[in-house]
Design an enzyme around this catalytic site. Structure first.
Site, PDB file in Angstrom:
ATOM      1  N   ASP A  52       0.609   2.071  30.290  1.00 20.73           N
ATOM      2  CA  ASP A  52       1.777   2.609  30.992  1.00 20.73           C
ATOM      3  C   ASP A  52       1.910   4.123  30.805  1.00 20.73           C
ATOM      4  O   ASP A  52       1.540   4.659  29.765  1.00 20.73           O
ATOM      5  CB  ASP A  52       3.030   1.909  30.435  1.00 20.73           C
ATOM      6  CG  ASP A  52       4.255   2.183  31.289  1.00 20.73           C
ATOM      7  OD1 ASP A  52       4.099   2.535  32.472  1.00 20.73           O
ATOM      8  OD2 ASP A  52       5.376   2.047  30.755  1.00 20.73           O
TER       9      ASP A  52
ATOM     10  N   ASN B 142       3.536  -4.709  41.190  1.00 19.63           N
ATOM     11  CA  ASN B 142       3.129  -3.340  41.554  1.00 19.63           C
ATOM     12  C   ASN B 142       2.906  -3.163  43.062  1.00 19.63           C
ATOM     13  O   ASN B 142       2.837  -2.029  43.552  1.00 19.63           O
ATOM     14  CB  ASN B 142       1.864  -2.915  40.798  1.00 19.63           C
ATOM     15  CG  ASN B 142       2.102  -2.589  39.335  1.00 19.63           C
ATOM     16  OD1 ASN B 142       1.210  -2.712  38.496  1.00 19.63           O
ATOM     17  ND2 ASN B 142       3.320  -2.162  38.993  1.00 19.63           N
TER      18      ASN B 142
HETATM   19  C1  FPP Z   1       1.307   2.032  34.878  1.00 23.56           C
HETATM   20  O1  FPP Z   1       1.758   3.391  34.795  1.00 23.56           O
HETATM   21  C2  FPP Z   1      -0.086   2.028  35.306  1.00 23.56           C
HETATM   22  C3  FPP Z   1      -0.569   1.371  36.402  1.00 23.56           C
HETATM   23  C4  FPP Z   1       0.283   0.567  37.314  1.00 23.56           C
HETATM   24  C5  FPP Z   1      -2.008   1.462  36.779  1.00 23.56           C
HETATM   25  C6  FPP Z   1      -2.954   1.340  35.615  1.00 23.56           C
HETATM   26  C7  FPP Z   1      -4.348   1.577  36.092  1.00 23.56           C
HETATM   27  C8  FPP Z   1      -5.275   2.290  35.438  1.00 23.56           C
HETATM   28  C9  FPP Z   1      -5.044   2.883  34.122  1.00 23.56           C
HETATM   29  C10 FPP Z   1      -6.627   2.414  36.032  1.00 23.56           C
HETATM   30  C11 FPP Z   1      -7.532   1.455  35.320  1.00 23.56           C
HETATM   31  C12 FPP Z   1      -8.729   1.152  36.068  1.00 23.56           C
HETATM   32  C13 FPP Z   1      -9.389  -0.036  35.948  1.00 23.56           C
HETATM   33  C14 FPP Z   1     -10.630  -0.249  36.701  1.00 23.56           C
HETATM   34  C15 FPP Z   1      -8.898  -1.134  35.088  1.00 23.56           C
HETATM   35  P1  FPP Z   1       2.938   3.854  35.755  1.00 23.56           P
HETATM   36  O2  FPP Z   1       2.366   4.266  37.054  1.00 23.56           O
HETATM   37  O3  FPP Z   1       3.954   2.764  35.857  1.00 23.56           O
HETATM   38  O4  FPP Z   1       3.497   5.066  34.955  1.00 23.56           O
HETATM   39  P2  FPP Z   1       5.013   5.564  34.914  1.00 23.56           P
HETATM   40  O5  FPP Z   1       5.792   4.463  34.219  1.00 23.56           O
HETATM   41  O6  FPP Z   1       4.940   6.813  34.116  1.00 23.56           O
HETATM   42  O7  FPP Z   1       5.449   5.782  36.325  1.00 23.56           O
END
Ligand code: FPP
Length: 248
Positions: A28, A76
């Site tokens: 996250d 998501n």
């Molecule tokens: C949550 O942070 C993260 C995600 C929804 C995406 C996670 C994906 C990756 C790290 C890429 C990984 C790649 C593979 C192939 C597994 P957020 O967007 O909710 O962050 P925020 O809470 O700061 O908005």
């Protein structure tokens, strides 16, 4: 093999502590990481994807047997379409590379979640990645994609209800073990440690059944900034906990 890292308390040798068999990570904070830099959210996901590879290899190096990372939840899909499209592109490019990248470490890649909602190209890539790594004997990496634990539990309940309707089992035959055998994580030990970077105190529909006795470590670091030393620190914190599994 000795691995040294700095924890909050002291410098320590990670080979001197018990490394959890199964670690879960809620990756996250990508969006906030990008916002802090005045970049689009997709740049945060890109940085998060890069870190996913670094931390995955490190887990394999220190002897973690199972690593489950939360990459995309069933919820998501509510995000803006341009962010979803950027994430799908990122998954495609990383998965293509991941198969080769993780080869040296003998990492077995599995996807947990419902693949059917992804486009054909991504679905086929996921299946190729699973099949291409199935023969390996190293750490099992579960990538949770279109994963929601409530959805997983409902699916298991449906499967068992159908078996009961078909007279293959009686409702009284249903045990915790039988239920667990109908989850995506069938045959795997429950996570010992679940880490959530980004400082949020939530489980967000991640491994709800499996986390019954997991230890939680919340870290005030955004996922792209989360380092090997932070992982060491979480493992050290885990090692200090007294796990009683409901006993005394
Ligand atoms: C949550 O942070 C993260 C995600 C929804 C995406 C996670 C994906 C990756 C790290 C890429 C990984 C790649 C593979 C192939 C597994 P957020 O967007 O909710 O962050 P925020 O809470 O700061 O908005």
């Amino acid at each position: 093999m000795a691995f040294f890292g700095k924890s909050k308390d002291s410098e320590f040798d990670i080979s001197s502590v018990t490394v959890p068999t199964h670690i879960g990570i809620i990756m996250d904070g990508n969006g906030r990481w990008a916002k802090k830099r005045g970049l689009p959210r997709s740049a945060g996901h890109k940085a998060g994807g890069k870190n996913f590879r670094t931390i995955t290899r490190y887990c394999s190096d220190i002897g973690v047997k199972y690593l489950t990372v939360y990459a995309f939840s069933t919820e998501n899909w509510k995000r803006p379409q341009d962010e979803i499209s950027a994430l799908m592109l990122l998954f495609k490019s990383y998965l293509e590379e991941a198969l080769n990248d993780f080869q040296d470490d003998s990492i077995v890649v599995k996807f947990i979640g419902d693949k059917s909602r992804f486009d054909k190209e991504l679905r086929e890539l996921m299946i190729r990645t699973e099949e291409g790594s199935a023969h390996r004997d190293g750490m099992v990496l579960n990538i949770a994609m279109n994963y929601g634990s409530r959805d997983e539990i409902v699916r298991a309940a449906r499967t068992l209800a159908q078996k009961a309707l078909d007279n293959k089992i009686s409702p009284d035959d249903i045990t915790e073990q039988m239920f667990a055998d109908n989850l995506y994580t069938k045959g795997q030990p429950d996570p010992d440690l679940i880490i959530r970077p980004s400082g949020e105190y939530r489980i967000s529909n991640f491994l709800l059944w499996q986390c019954a006795y997991s230890e939680f470590v919340i870290m005030d670091k955004l996922w792209p900034d989360f380092t090997k030393e932070d992982l060491n620190s979480a493992i050290l914190e885990f090692a200090k906990r007294s796990r009683r599994f409901g006993g005394v």
